[in-house]
Design an enzyme around this catalytic site. Structure first.
Site, mmCIF file in Angstrom:
data_model
loop_
_atom_site.group_PDB
_atom_site.id
_atom_site.type_symbol
_atom_site.label_atom_id
_atom_site.label_comp_id
_atom_site.label_asym_id
_atom_site.label_seq_id
_atom_site.Cartn_x
_atom_site.Cartn_y
_atom_site.Cartn_z
ATOM 1 N N HIS A 24 1.055 -4.097 17.731
ATOM 2 C CA HIS A 24 2.445 -4.556 17.867
ATOM 3 C C HIS A 24 3.261 -3.667 18.802
ATOM 4 O O HIS A 24 4.291 -3.096 18.432
ATOM 5 C CB HIS A 24 3.136 -4.779 16.521
ATOM 6 C CG HIS A 24 2.941 -3.741 15.451
ATOM 7 N ND1 HIS A 24 3.386 -2.454 15.574
ATOM 8 C CD2 HIS A 24 2.361 -3.819 14.233
ATOM 9 C CE1 HIS A 24 3.093 -1.777 14.484
ATOM 10 N NE2 HIS A 24 2.463 -2.577 13.654
ATOM 11 N N HIS A 78 0.309 -1.499 0.422
ATOM 12 C CA HIS A 78 1.192 -1.947 1.505
ATOM 13 C C HIS A 78 0.760 -3.361 1.876
ATOM 14 O O HIS A 78 -0.433 -3.643 2.009
ATOM 15 C CB HIS A 78 1.040 -0.985 2.683
ATOM 16 C CG HIS A 78 1.924 -1.254 3.851
ATOM 17 N ND1 HIS A 78 3.109 -1.966 3.766
ATOM 18 C CD2 HIS A 78 1.805 -0.903 5.166
ATOM 19 C CE1 HIS A 78 3.662 -2.015 4.963
ATOM 20 N NE2 HIS A 78 2.889 -1.391 5.826
ATOM 21 N N GLU A 80 1.490 -5.151 4.669
ATOM 22 C CA GLU A 80 1.313 -5.497 6.079
ATOM 23 C C GLU A 80 -0.102 -6.030 6.278
ATOM 24 O O GLU A 80 -1.063 -5.511 5.689
ATOM 25 C CB GLU A 80 1.579 -4.264 6.955
ATOM 26 C CG GLU A 80 1.946 -4.596 8.370
ATOM 27 C CD GLU A 80 2.484 -3.395 9.139
ATOM 28 O OE1 GLU A 80 2.798 -3.574 10.326
ATOM 29 O OE2 GLU A 80 2.589 -2.294 8.573
ATOM 30 N N ASP A 82 -2.549 -5.808 8.274
ATOM 31 C CA ASP A 82 -3.703 -4.966 8.595
ATOM 32 C C ASP A 82 -4.265 -4.294 7.351
ATOM 33 O O ASP A 82 -5.404 -3.820 7.351
ATOM 34 C CB ASP A 82 -3.341 -3.917 9.658
ATOM 35 C CG ASP A 82 -2.128 -3.078 9.295
ATOM 36 O OD1 ASP A 82 -1.134 -3.655 8.845
ATOM 37 O OD2 ASP A 82 -2.166 -1.852 9.477
ATOM 38 N N HIS A 144 6.401 2.892 5.497
ATOM 39 C CA HIS A 144 7.489 2.511 6.376
ATOM 40 C C HIS A 144 8.033 1.101 6.106
ATOM 41 O O HIS A 144 8.877 0.594 6.867
ATOM 42 C CB HIS A 144 7.053 2.632 7.842
ATOM 43 C CG HIS A 144 5.909 1.692 8.207
ATOM 44 N ND1 HIS A 144 5.955 0.892 9.311
ATOM 45 C CD2 HIS A 144 4.741 1.444 7.621
ATOM 46 C CE1 HIS A 144 4.838 0.189 9.414
ATOM 47 N NE2 HIS A 144 4.105 0.517 8.404
ATOM 48 N N ASP A 163 -0.012 4.567 4.995
ATOM 49 C CA ASP A 163 0.201 4.787 6.429
ATOM 50 C C ASP A 163 0.562 6.228 6.770
ATOM 51 O O ASP A 163 0.562 6.597 7.945
ATOM 52 C CB ASP A 163 1.295 3.843 6.940
ATOM 53 C CG ASP A 163 0.748 2.477 7.330
ATOM 54 O OD1 ASP A 163 -0.439 2.396 7.659
ATOM 55 O OD2 ASP A 163 1.505 1.500 7.296
ATOM 56 N N TYR A 191 0.848 8.445 16.406
ATOM 57 C CA TYR A 191 1.037 7.508 15.302
ATOM 58 C C TYR A 191 2.378 7.752 14.620
ATOM 59 O O TYR A 191 3.159 6.820 14.387
ATOM 60 C CB TYR A 191 -0.111 7.684 14.311
ATOM 61 C CG TYR A 191 -0.133 6.727 13.155
ATOM 62 C CD1 TYR A 191 -0.925 5.585 13.189
ATOM 63 C CD2 TYR A 191 0.615 6.969 12.010
ATOM 64 C CE1 TYR A 191 -0.952 4.706 12.116
ATOM 65 C CE2 TYR A 191 0.600 6.097 10.939
ATOM 66 C CZ TYR A 191 -0.197 4.969 10.999
ATOM 67 O OH TYR A 191 -0.211 4.100 9.930
ATOM 68 N N HIS A 222 -5.436 4.390 8.019
ATOM 69 C CA HIS A 222 -5.922 4.296 9.399
ATOM 70 C C HIS A 222 -6.483 5.645 9.821
ATOM 71 O O HIS A 222 -5.907 6.693 9.508
ATOM 72 C CB HIS A 222 -4.794 3.907 10.365
ATOM 73 C CG HIS A 222 -4.204 2.563 10.119
ATOM 74 N ND1 HIS A 222 -4.905 1.393 10.287
ATOM 75 C CD2 HIS A 222 -2.958 2.198 9.720
ATOM 76 C CE1 HIS A 222 -4.129 0.362 10.007
ATOM 77 N NE2 HIS A 222 -2.936 0.837 9.651
#
Length: 394
Positions: A24, A78, A80, A82, A144, A163, A191, A222
């Protein structure tokens, strides 16, 4: 499939995406990973899933260890995609599993996937007893997203940090000490700068909570798993979260006919003459997310643009919009640039700087058409004086 263990009862079951180069708007030249972890205790618990295209790889890795139907709990730290978009595929194989997440997480999962599972909403202080180990939940809203959560496994002393402490880097080696630590720390900084920078206050609070825990391993969502360099990355997060800076100045610019570029190079020379480290980026060719990595620790930011239609060049507008969203703290800035029959870029840049939280304490420098010798001297002095101000603030 290669089986990786974090500890006696914890396995890595995520996926490495070697091909993704854009996350993104954040460039990922080293690829991305979607980390998922399986705890095999008296109860079986899956920590997060992966991006949907890698769902089968996740299930294959789990199947090497245990039948997915035996999963008792799935932790969604989370929502999101991914992290969570493989959840529907996992639930098809483990329909009896209970999904643990925050209240915001529950709402988000239902909205994302139009499915309702056996949800258990958790809050800070809640504990899941797995048998030999217990899983403690720590919501970290706005680190976040509002739903974000981390969890800590006692006994094994593993922090599943979501994250936080992540990096976008693909490698066949899963641990920090198995990789080039300079590359890992570089990607960790990039990051943080591009994803977590606006949430510094929450970062500091989260790090303060971690001081109370004995941590042997940090397993982020990640990148590589931290087991040797934990003090280093935690110290970095403390530094970044507090908005501290170094004696570094980033000069980012774009130029129409070369005059603003000449100014930029002369300003850089003045910065160097003051004994400050400067870095120069032309935004029509530079990678924006790499520039932001450098901005993270910089004490000063200088933005230059030729004037186009009474404003800045589009490449600089994109950078300033990105900076406004990230809201870096503890930085001083100024603008510069050349114009033709009328200016406008400098004022537009200064307004965007202020909106981004960058202190504009020194008048910028602008000139008409092509710089003469006196104007080049003025640019040099501008850079030198700006560098001295940055040094005074460190």
């Amino acid at each position: 499939m290669n089986q990786v263990k974090l500890s006696e009862s914890v396995y890595y079951v995520g996926a490495v995406d070697w091909n993704t180069r854009d996350f993104h708007g954040y460039t990922t030249p080293r690829g991305v990973t979607y980390n998922s972890y399986l705890i095999v205790d008296e109860k079986v618990c899956l920590i997060d899933t992966v991006k949907a295209p890698f769902a089968q790889e996740l299930l294959d890795r789990v199947s090497q260890i245990i039948d997915p139907a035996k999963i008792d709990y799935i932790i969604t730290n989370h929502i999101e995609p991914d992290h969570s978009s493989a959840l529907p595929a996992v639930m098809e194989r483990a329909p009896q599993a209970k999904v643990l997440l925050t209240e915001h997480g529950r709402t988000g999962i239902i909205k994302h996937y139009q499915k309702s599972y056996d949800f258990q909403v958790v809050k800070e202080g809640d504990v899941l007893d797995l048998g030999r180990n217990k899983l403690h939940f720590v919501p970290v809203p706005m680190l976040h997203w509002p739903d974000s959560m981390i969890c800590y496994l006692t006994g094994e002393q593993i922090l599943f940090s979501n994250d936080a402490f992540g990096q976008h880097i693909s490698t066949t080696k899963r641990f920090d000490d198995e990789n080039d630590i300079h590359e890992v720390l570089y990607e960790a900084e990039k990051y943080y700068a591009n994803i977590l920078l606006p949430f510094g206050k929450m970062v500091v609070k989260a790090v303060d909570k971690l001081k109370e825990l004995p941590i042997q391993t940090i397993a982020p969502s990640h990148g590589v798993v931290w087991r040797k360099h934990i003090p280093d990355i935690v110290a970095k997060y403390q530094f970044w979260g507090q908005g501290k800076t170094t004696d570094k100045i980033i000069i980012a610019y774009d130029s129409m006919w070369g005059s603003t570029e000449r100014m930029a190079r002369q300003i850089l020379d003045g910065v160097a003459a003051a004994g400050v480290t400067g870095k120069l980026y032309k935004m029509s060719t530079a990678d924006r997310s790499e520039v932001i990595r450098d901005v993270l620790e910089a004490g000063g930011v200088l933005i230059g643009s030729s004037t186009l239609n009474n404003g800045m060049l589009p490449s600089m507008g994109a950078l300033m919009t990105y900076l406004k969203g990230l809201r870096p703290t503890g930085k001083v800035g100024a603008a510069f640039g050349a114009y033709g029959w009328g200016g406008g870029a400098q004022n537009a840049i200064e307004e965007m700087m202020k909106s981004a939280g960058i202190a504009v304490e020194q008048p910028g420098v602008s000139l008409k058409w092509v710089p003469d010798e006196a104007e080049m001297d003025k640019c040099f002095e501008f850079g030198r004086e700006f560098a001295q101000k940055v040094l005074a603030r460190i």
